[in-house]
Motif scaffolding. Structure first.
Motif, mmCIF file in Angstrom:
data_model
loop_
_atom_site.group_PDB
_atom_site.id
_atom_site.type_symbol
_atom_site.label_atom_id
_atom_site.label_comp_id
_atom_site.label_asym_id
_atom_site.label_seq_id
_atom_site.Cartn_x
_atom_site.Cartn_y
_atom_site.Cartn_z
ATOM 1 N N HIS A 66 -7.373 14.116 122.534
ATOM 2 C CA HIS A 66 -8.149 13.978 123.767
ATOM 3 C C HIS A 66 -8.452 15.323 124.431
ATOM 4 O O HIS A 66 -9.550 15.527 124.947
ATOM 5 C CB HIS A 66 -7.402 13.068 124.750
ATOM 6 C CG HIS A 66 -8.052 12.972 126.082
ATOM 7 N ND1 HIS A 66 -9.259 12.329 126.275
ATOM 8 C CD2 HIS A 66 -7.698 13.482 127.295
ATOM 9 C CE1 HIS A 66 -9.604 12.424 127.548
ATOM 10 N NE2 HIS A 66 -8.675 13.121 128.187
ATOM 11 N N SER A 67 -7.509 16.243 124.429
ATOM 12 C CA SER A 67 -7.724 17.525 125.109
ATOM 13 C C SER A 67 -8.910 18.289 124.529
ATOM 14 O O SER A 67 -9.572 19.052 125.232
ATOM 15 C CB SER A 67 -6.468 18.399 125.040
ATOM 16 O OG SER A 67 -6.189 18.748 123.709
ATOM 17 N N HIS A 68 -9.218 18.066 123.269
ATOM 18 C CA HIS A 68 -10.359 18.750 122.646
ATOM 19 C C HIS A 68 -11.681 18.122 123.085
ATOM 20 O O HIS A 68 -12.715 18.785 123.076
ATOM 21 C CB HIS A 68 -10.236 18.731 121.126
ATOM 22 C CG HIS A 68 -9.061 19.512 120.644
ATOM 23 N ND1 HIS A 68 -9.148 20.848 120.314
ATOM 24 C CD2 HIS A 68 -7.759 19.169 120.468
ATOM 25 C CE1 HIS A 68 -7.960 21.288 119.941
ATOM 26 N NE2 HIS A 68 -7.101 20.289 120.033
ATOM 27 N N ASP A 69 -11.648 16.846 123.473
ATOM 28 C CA ASP A 69 -12.850 16.183 123.980
ATOM 29 C C ASP A 69 -13.200 16.690 125.381
ATOM 30 O O ASP A 69 -14.360 16.767 125.742
ATOM 31 C CB ASP A 69 -12.640 14.665 124.048
ATOM 32 C CG ASP A 69 -12.467 14.034 122.680
ATOM 33 O OD1 ASP A 69 -12.930 14.631 121.684
ATOM 34 O OD2 ASP A 69 -11.860 12.947 122.605
ATOM 35 N N VAL A 70 -12.192 17.046 126.150
ATOM 36 C CA VAL A 70 -12.381 17.472 127.532
ATOM 37 C C VAL A 70 -13.017 18.853 127.607
ATOM 38 O O VAL A 70 -13.865 19.107 128.457
ATOM 39 C CB VAL A 70 -11.028 17.460 128.285
ATOM 40 C CG1 VAL A 70 -11.175 18.028 129.681
ATOM 41 C CG2 VAL A 70 -10.470 16.048 128.330
ATOM 42 N N ALA A 71 -12.619 19.760 126.718
ATOM 43 C CA ALA A 71 -13.135 21.141 126.758
ATOM 44 C C ALA A 71 -13.523 21.614 125.359
ATOM 45 O O ALA A 71 -12.879 22.492 124.788
ATOM 46 C CB ALA A 71 -12.087 22.060 127.370
ATOM 47 N N PRO A 72 -14.602 21.051 124.794
ATOM 48 C CA PRO A 72 -15.001 21.412 123.430
ATOM 49 C C PRO A 72 -15.416 22.876 123.281
ATOM 50 O O PRO A 72 -15.349 23.436 122.195
ATOM 51 C CB PRO A 72 -16.168 20.468 123.121
ATOM 52 C CG PRO A 72 -16.672 20.023 124.449
ATOM 53 C CD PRO A 72 -15.498 20.065 125.382
ATOM 54 N N GLU A 73 -15.819 23.526 124.381
ATOM 55 C CA GLU A 73 -16.223 24.935 124.299
ATOM 56 C C GLU A 73 -15.052 25.823 123.887
ATOM 57 O O GLU A 73 -15.249 26.866 123.273
ATOM 58 C CB GLU A 73 -16.830 25.418 125.620
ATOM 59 C CG GLU A 73 -15.883 25.451 126.801
ATOM 60 C CD GLU A 73 -15.610 24.096 127.472
ATOM 61 O OE1 GLU A 73 -14.730 24.066 128.351
ATOM 62 O OE2 GLU A 73 -16.251 23.097 127.127
#
Length: 118
Positions: A66-73
């Motif tokens: 999930h954490s990668h979905d929040v800040a994909p940049e």
């Protein structure tokens, strides 16, 4: 003279202890050089930590939750740094590792073969 920096082994140990179920499942296939390449878990690479790292082939395996979905940049910046420093990054979602572990393992195995040819 190179600029030496100590590894953050305390953080790496913490990340290993707190591994997600997907990371634990994939480690069952990557540990003990089962795919013909030695992997380590939660290894520091530059300013980052790799979920799984094969030093010999400079291959990183990342499992994204999930954490990668929040800040994909962040992943874009990280992957760019890795590429500039000669690393190959393979990304899978936690769901892929949970629902299709054999497919993930086959993809990693194929990449290992491919990197060995070059």
């Amino acid at each position: 003279m190179p600029n030496w920096q100590p590894r953050n082994t305390k953080r790496a140990r913490s990340l290993r202890r707190e591994a997600t179920p997907a990371e634990r499942a994939l480690w069952e296939h990557l540990s003990r050089s089962q795919l013909g390449a030695k992997f380590s878990r939660q290894m520091p690479v530059g300013p980052y930590f790799a979920d799984f790292l094969c030093r010999e082939l400079k291959l990183l395996i990342e499992l994204d939750g999930h954490s990668h979905d929040v800040a994909p940049e962040r992943d874009v910046t990280r992957d760019q740094w890795m590429a500039e420093n000669g690393y190959t990054v393979m990304r899978f979602t936690n769901a892929e590792a949970k629902d299709n572990i054999e497919g993930v393992v086959q993809a990693i195995s194929a990449k290992i073969e491919d990197l060995r040819k070059t």
